[in-house]
Design a protein around this motif. Structure first.
Motif, PDB file in Angstrom:
ATOM      1  N   GLN A 131       0.831  -1.193   0.000  1.00 43.75           N
ATOM      2  CA  GLN A 131       0.000   0.000   0.000  1.00 43.75           C
ATOM      3  C   GLN A 131       0.867   1.245   0.000  1.00 43.75           C
ATOM      4  O   GLN A 131       2.007   1.225   0.488  1.00 43.75           O
ATOM      5  CB  GLN A 131      -0.898   0.002   1.244  1.00 43.75           C
ATOM      6  CG  GLN A 131      -2.105   0.907   1.190  1.00 43.75           C
ATOM      7  CD  GLN A 131      -3.128   0.484   0.161  1.00 43.75           C
ATOM      8  OE1 GLN A 131      -2.987   0.821  -1.017  1.00 43.75           O
ATOM      9  NE2 GLN A 131      -4.153  -0.239   0.594  1.00 43.75           N
ATOM     10  N   VAL A 132       0.329   2.335  -0.543  1.00 42.03           N
ATOM     11  CA  VAL A 132       1.005   3.635  -0.530  1.00 42.03           C
ATOM     12  C   VAL A 132       0.051   4.657   0.064  1.00 42.03           C
ATOM     13  O   VAL A 132      -1.118   4.722  -0.317  1.00 42.03           O
ATOM     14  CB  VAL A 132       1.428   4.073  -1.948  1.00 42.03           C
ATOM     15  CG1 VAL A 132       2.155   5.419  -1.893  1.00 42.03           C
ATOM     16  CG2 VAL A 132       2.305   3.020  -2.605  1.00 42.03           C
ATOM     17  N   TYR A 133       0.550   5.464   1.000  1.00 46.60           N
ATOM     18  CA  TYR A 133      -0.262   6.473   1.670  1.00 46.60           C
ATOM     19  C   TYR A 133       0.329   7.860   1.396  1.00 46.60           C
ATOM     20  O   TYR A 133       1.452   8.153   1.805  1.00 46.60           O
ATOM     21  CB  TYR A 133      -0.293   6.219   3.186  1.00 46.60           C
ATOM     22  CG  TYR A 133      -0.677   4.800   3.542  1.00 46.60           C
ATOM     23  CD1 TYR A 133      -2.007   4.432   3.721  1.00 46.60           C
ATOM     24  CD2 TYR A 133       0.301   3.816   3.706  1.00 46.60           C
ATOM     25  CE1 TYR A 133      -2.364   3.137   4.047  1.00 46.60           C
ATOM     26  CE2 TYR A 133      -0.040   2.511   4.026  1.00 46.60           C
ATOM     27  CZ  TYR A 133      -1.374   2.171   4.192  1.00 46.60           C
ATOM     28  OH  TYR A 133      -1.718   0.881   4.510  1.00 46.60           O
ATOM     29  N   THR A 134      -0.441   8.666   0.682  1.00 44.43           N
ATOM     30  CA  THR A 134       0.008  10.015   0.361  1.00 44.43           C
ATOM     31  C   THR A 134      -0.958  11.096   0.849  1.00 44.43           C
ATOM     32  O   THR A 134      -0.550  12.242   1.023  1.00 44.43           O
ATOM     33  CB  THR A 134       0.189  10.180  -1.162  1.00 44.43           C
ATOM     34  OG1 THR A 134      -1.040   9.860  -1.820  1.00 44.43           O
ATOM     35  CG2 THR A 134       1.280   9.261  -1.682  1.00 44.43           C
ATOM     36  N   THR A 151      -3.591  -1.495  12.453  1.00 46.46           N
ATOM     37  CA  THR A 151      -4.785  -0.941  11.808  1.00 46.46           C
ATOM     38  C   THR A 151      -4.696   0.564  11.592  1.00 46.46           C
ATOM     39  O   THR A 151      -5.411   1.107  10.746  1.00 46.46           O
ATOM     40  CB  THR A 151      -6.037  -1.235  12.641  1.00 46.46           C
ATOM     41  OG1 THR A 151      -5.897  -0.631  13.940  1.00 46.46           O
ATOM     42  CG2 THR A 151      -6.244  -2.736  12.802  1.00 46.46           C
ATOM     43  N   THR A 152      -3.836   1.245  12.344  1.00 47.41           N
ATOM     44  CA  THR A 152      -3.757   2.704  12.284  1.00 47.41           C
ATOM     45  C   THR A 152      -2.323   3.154  12.069  1.00 47.41           C
ATOM     46  O   THR A 152      -1.416   2.733  12.789  1.00 47.41           O
ATOM     47  CB  THR A 152      -4.307   3.335  13.568  1.00 47.41           C
ATOM     48  OG1 THR A 152      -5.674   2.933  13.739  1.00 47.41           O
ATOM     49  CG2 THR A 152      -4.242   4.845  13.502  1.00 47.41           C
ATOM     50  N   VAL A 167      -5.960  -0.051   6.287  1.00 50.47           N
ATOM     51  CA  VAL A 167      -6.634  -0.870   5.279  1.00 50.47           C
ATOM     52  C   VAL A 167      -7.289  -0.015   4.200  1.00 50.47           C
ATOM     53  O   VAL A 167      -7.089  -0.244   2.999  1.00 50.47           O
ATOM     54  CB  VAL A 167      -7.678  -1.786   5.936  1.00 50.47           C
ATOM     55  CG1 VAL A 167      -8.431  -2.583   4.874  1.00 50.47           C
ATOM     56  CG2 VAL A 167      -7.008  -2.729   6.928  1.00 50.47           C
ATOM     57  N   THR A 168      -8.063   0.986   4.606  1.00 48.04           N
ATOM     58  CA  THR A 168      -8.826   1.781   3.643  1.00 48.04           C
ATOM     59  C   THR A 168      -8.056   2.960   3.074  1.00 48.04           C
ATOM     60  O   THR A 168      -8.496   3.577   2.109  1.00 48.04           O
ATOM     61  CB  THR A 168     -10.112   2.311   4.295  1.00 48.04           C
ATOM     62  OG1 THR A 168      -9.767   3.273   5.324  1.00 48.04           O
ATOM     63  CG2 THR A 168     -10.918   1.170   4.901  1.00 48.04           C
ATOM     64  N   LYS A 169      -6.928   3.324   3.677  1.00 46.90           N
ATOM     65  CA  LYS A 169      -6.119   4.476   3.291  1.00 46.90           C
ATOM     66  C   LYS A 169      -6.805   5.808   3.603  1.00 46.90           C
ATOM     67  O   LYS A 169      -6.318   6.864   3.235  1.00 46.90           O
ATOM     68  CB  LYS A 169      -5.748   4.435   1.804  1.00 46.90           C
ATOM     69  CG  LYS A 169      -4.919   3.250   1.398  1.00 46.90           C
ATOM     70  CD  LYS A 169      -4.708   3.180  -0.105  1.00 46.90           C
ATOM     71  CE  LYS A 169      -4.090   4.422  -0.678  1.00 46.90           C
ATOM     72  NZ  LYS A 169      -3.805   4.287  -2.124  1.00 46.90           N
ATOM     73  N   GLN A 170      -7.921   5.753   4.304  1.00 45.83           N
ATOM     74  CA  GLN A 170      -8.656   6.971   4.622  1.00 45.83           C
ATOM     75  C   GLN A 170      -7.975   7.740   5.748  1.00 45.83           C
ATOM     76  O   GLN A 170      -7.610   7.167   6.772  1.00 45.83           O
ATOM     77  CB  GLN A 170     -10.088   6.638   5.025  1.00 45.83           C
ATOM     78  CG  GLN A 170     -10.935   7.861   5.365  1.00 45.83           C
ATOM     79  CD  GLN A 170     -12.350   7.492   5.770  1.00 45.83           C
ATOM     80  OE1 GLN A 170     -12.705   6.311   5.782  1.00 45.83           O
ATOM     81  NE2 GLN A 170     -13.160   8.477   6.095  1.00 45.83           N
ATOM     82  N   VAL A 171      -7.808   9.046   5.557  1.00 51.66           N
ATOM     83  CA  VAL A 171      -7.249   9.894   6.598  1.00 51.66           C
ATOM     84  C   VAL A 171      -8.327  10.152   7.652  1.00 51.66           C
ATOM     85  O   VAL A 171      -9.383  10.723   7.354  1.00 51.66           O
ATOM     86  CB  VAL A 171      -6.736  11.227   6.018  1.00 51.66           C
ATOM     87  CG1 VAL A 171      -6.264  12.151   7.145  1.00 51.66           C
ATOM     88  CG2 VAL A 171      -5.594  10.969   5.040  1.00 51.66           C
ATOM     89  N   LYS A 172      -8.062   9.717   8.872  1.00 45.63           N
ATOM     90  CA  LYS A 172      -9.032   9.885   9.948  1.00 45.63           C
ATOM     91  C   LYS A 172      -8.965  11.286  10.553  1.00 45.63           C
ATOM     92  O   LYS A 172      -9.990  11.915  10.810  1.00 45.63           O
ATOM     93  CB  LYS A 172      -8.788   8.844  11.040  1.00 45.63           C
ATOM     94  CG  LYS A 172      -8.995   7.401  10.606  1.00 45.63           C
ATOM     95  CD  LYS A 172      -8.697   6.469  11.764  1.00 45.63           C
ATOM     96  CE  LYS A 172      -8.954   5.023  11.398  1.00 45.63           C
ATOM     97  NZ  LYS A 172      -8.659   4.115  12.546  1.00 45.63           N
ATOM     98  N   ARG A 173      -7.741  11.754  10.784  1.00 44.76           N
ATOM     99  CA  ARG A 173      -7.578  13.053  11.439  1.00 44.76           C
ATOM    100  C   ARG A 173      -6.262  13.687  10.997  1.00 44.76           C
ATOM    101  O   ARG A 173      -5.296  12.992  10.682  1.00 44.76           O
ATOM    102  CB  ARG A 173      -7.592  12.899  12.965  1.00 44.76           C
ATOM    103  CG  ARG A 173      -8.868  12.316  13.514  1.00 44.76           C
ATOM    104  CD  ARG A 173      -8.724  11.883  14.956  1.00 44.76           C
ATOM    105  NE  ARG A 173      -8.655  13.018  15.872  1.00 44.76           N
ATOM    106  CZ  ARG A 173      -8.489  12.884  17.189  1.00 44.76           C
ATOM    107  NH1 ARG A 173      -8.373  11.702  17.727  1.00 44.76           N
ATOM    108  NH2 ARG A 173      -8.444  13.956  17.958  1.00 44.76           N
TER     109      ARG A 173
END
Length: 396
Positions: A131-134, A151-152, A167-173
């Protein structure tokens, strides 16, 4: 020697700027590296006769970042790892699996028969990217960590703390408030709190379970840039929850906060601190200092137990350190591109991992006891390499 509540030192702004993770001026002159940058580079472990728990050859490489590698970390179970780059991305890997998109024709057990043999970087198998997180990263990433359940993801982008779902690559905060760059991050068990340590000489504690954008507490005792932060949680003998926060600073002091008791203990190391790492038994703390010395301190008493010096180069960059899962060796990066292993008890040189062409500021040791020889080195040359005692660690 035991030092508690000593008079803290403060270094000049000029010295302070060169003591945090990486030099800004150096970053500006580093060109972004492409995959072809590996051409002509060789990796090797210099020490012959390495034991079964000592890395002796490169088994995979983490290919994808453009530019310097700022930080590397293993997940708590040791199955995955994450890397942070100057290219504003965090990448998740399986370091023990070969990337099927780039199959290797080499049998590493035959290709690298002995320590000290030059191994072309391009011949080392690529590890499997996951996975890549940008999202949420507007500046180069200076620090990363992942929670105990994987998980985080918590990352630092300049003055902003970014919390992302793995997992979802969604930015929580995206948590802001620091007046200076964040140097280190941590997350408590169960994601109850996130911690960020900054150049502004504070540590901010954020509530991981609410939607508040204000810190629940700010630790302001440091007199200079805070370069590292750890959190430890355990149940005491009276079955009460105990939380310990430990910070390291350029002012040369390790501060240990007992939040339940409302106390802070200070241990003065006498030199600016770039990073620290506890032993797995929780008894000792390895402290990497800008004077080129790694100090081993007993956590309860603050007593200096051992020093490690002469085999790595330090002074300009903030070098990371780690401890192998069997608590036998301390691993440190080096400004000459090497990663060095010291025997924790004897203080002697155990292994030198060579080949990076720029400072190696990030190192990570696999936390699983059966993988005690597995290390990752991340360098400003843009390369991250996985090392082990034999090639059986990497699977096709």
């Amino acid at each position: 020697q035991r030092h508690h509540f000593q008079t803290e030192i403060s270094i000049s702004d000029t010295d302070r700027s060169s003591s945090t993770r990486g030099l800004d001026n150096d970053h500006k002159i580093l060109k972004r590296l492409k995959d072809g940058s590996a051409e002509g580079l060789n990796m090797k472990a210099s020490r012959h006769g390495a034991g079964p728990g000592i890395p002796r050859l490169p088994v995979s490489r983490l290919v994808g970042h453009e530019g310097p590698i700022q930080d590397v970390q293993f997940s708590a179970d040791g199955n995955y790892c994450i890397t942070a780059g100057h290219d504003r991305s965090v990448r998740l890997w399986n370091p023990s699996r070969m990337d099927p998109a780039f199959p290797s024709s080499n049998d590493t057990s035959n290709a690298y028969p002995a320590a000290g043999t030059d191994v072309p970087l391009n011949s080392i198998p690529r590890a499997l990217p996951i996975q890549v997180y940008t999202d949420g990263h507007t500046h180069p990433i200076s620090a990363i960590c992942i929670d105990d359940k994987s998980t985080t993801l918590v990352s630092a982008s300049e003055k902003t703390l970014v919390v992302t779902d793995v997992v979802t690559k969604q930015v929580k905060r995206r948590l802001q408030g620091h007046a200076g760059r964040i140097n280190a991050v941590a997350v408590s068990k169960g994601r109850e709190t996130y911690l960020s340590a900054s150049y502004d000489a504070t540590v901010r504690i954020w509530d991981g379970r609410s939607r508040s954008y204000e810190p629940i507490q700010i630790l302001k005792e440091a007199k200079d840039s805070v370069t590292d932060v750890h959190v430890a949680q355990q149940h005491s003998s009276d079955n009460l929850h105990q939380a310990i926060i430990r910070t390291a600073s350029v002012d040369g002091v390790v501060r240990t906060y007992d939040l339940r008791m409302g106390q802070v203990k200070c241990d003065d190391c006498g030199s600016s601190i770039s990073s620290m790492e506890p032993t797995h038994d929780g008894q000792c703390l390895a402290i990497s200092c800008l004077d080129g010395t790694i100090r081993l301190m007993e956590q309860d008493t603050g007593e200096l137990l051992n020093t490690y010096v002469s085999n790595h180069v330090a002074g300009k960059y903030s070098l990371g350190c780690c401890i192998t899962s069997d608590d036998a060796n301390i691993v440190t990066g080096s400004e000459d591109g090497r990663a060095v292993l010291y025997d924790l008890v004897r203080g002697s040189l155990v292994q030198s991992l060579e080949g990076h062409t720029r400072p190696t500021c990030s190192v990570a040791a696999n936390p699983r006891r059966e993988n005690t020889s597995v290390l990752i080195t991340g360098s400003f040359d843009g390369n991250a390499v996985v090392w082990a005692n034999d090639s059986s660690y990497i699977q096709k």
